[in-house]
Design a protein around this motif. Structure first.
Motif, PDB file in Angstrom:
ATOM      1  N   ARG A  38      29.402  27.960  31.296  1.00 23.71           N
ATOM      2  CA  ARG A  38      30.049  28.432  32.589  1.00 23.71           C
ATOM      3  C   ARG A  38      30.005  30.086  32.652  1.00 23.71           C
ATOM      4  O   ARG A  38      30.233  30.749  31.761  1.00 23.71           O
ATOM      5  N   GLN A  39      30.460  30.426  33.823  1.00 25.03           N
ATOM      6  CA  GLN A  39      30.592  31.945  33.982  1.00 25.03           C
ATOM      7  C   GLN A  39      31.744  32.220  35.080  1.00 25.03           C
ATOM      8  O   GLN A  39      31.639  31.750  36.236  1.00 25.03           O
ATOM      9  N   ARG A  40      32.780  32.538  34.227  1.00 23.90           N
ATOM     10  CA  ARG A  40      33.829  32.770  35.079  1.00 23.90           C
ATOM     11  C   ARG A  40      33.862  34.358  35.765  1.00 23.90           C
ATOM     12  O   ARG A  40      33.220  35.037  35.411  1.00 23.90           O
ATOM     13  N   PRO A  41      34.393  34.686  36.957  1.00 18.99           N
ATOM     14  CA  PRO A  41      34.457  35.868  37.510  1.00 18.99           C
ATOM     15  C   PRO A  41      34.743  37.124  36.528  1.00 18.99           C
ATOM     16  O   PRO A  41      35.737  37.286  36.041  1.00 18.99           O
ATOM     17  N   GLY A  42      33.747  37.830  36.542  1.00 19.46           N
ATOM     18  CA  GLY A  42      33.991  39.217  35.838  1.00 19.46           C
ATOM     19  C   GLY A  42      33.691  38.914  34.440  1.00 19.46           C
ATOM     20  O   GLY A  42      33.816  39.835  33.759  1.00 19.46           O
ATOM     21  N   LYS A  43      33.274  37.870  33.991  1.00 22.24           N
ATOM     22  CA  LYS A  43      33.129  37.507  32.603  1.00 22.24           C
ATOM     23  C   LYS A  43      31.432  37.047  32.180  1.00 22.24           C
ATOM     24  O   LYS A  43      30.789  36.749  33.176  1.00 22.24           O
ATOM     25  N   ALA A  44      31.195  37.182  31.113  1.00 22.93           N
ATOM     26  CA  ALA A  44      29.903  36.860  30.488  1.00 22.93           C
ATOM     27  C   ALA A  44      29.810  35.158  30.617  1.00 22.93           C
ATOM     28  O   ALA A  44      31.036  34.524  30.484  1.00 22.93           O
TER      29      ALA A  44
END
Length: 117
Positions: A38-44
């Motif tokens: 998964r890719q959370r907002p602003g994260k890798a």
């Protein structure tokens, strides 16, 4: 070549549950593992879970362990990710991925999961 199509994302209230699906096609006879990132907002992009084809052994990230289950339906070449007790920090684009041996080679287009009241 393996194609992956995810489904099941959407808007969920905190504390709710959802089940993501990933259908694989083309070259599925060579699958070794399938999993979810998964890719959370602003994260890798980060690992969530995977299941090993040979023995159905499963692995989970600490952030989701204990409240999620990854499973598969061999007849449909489909992998599922059930997540319970959803938190706002679970909001992310969830990607299905497949490995035929050398690593996570194939990726789906992603499905958005938003946890919000």
């Amino acid at each position: 070549q393996v194609q992956l199509v995810e489904s099941g994302g959407g808007l969920v209230q905190p504390g709710g549950s959802l089940r993501l699906s990933c259908a694989a096609s083309g070259g599925t006879f060579s699958l070794a593992r399938m999993g979810w990132y998964r890719q959370r907002p602003g994260k890798a992009r980060e690992f969530v879970a995977f299941i090993r084809w040979s023995d159905d052994k499963t692995y989970y990230a600490d952030s989701i362990k204990g409240r999620s289950t990854i499973s598969r339906d061999n007849t449909k070449n489909t992998v599922y990710l059930q997540v319970n007790s959803l938190k706002p920090e679970d909001t992310a684009v969830y990607y299905c991925t497949a490995d035929t041996g050398p690593g996570w080679e194939y990726w789906g287009q992603g499905t958005q999961v938003t946890v919000s009241s």
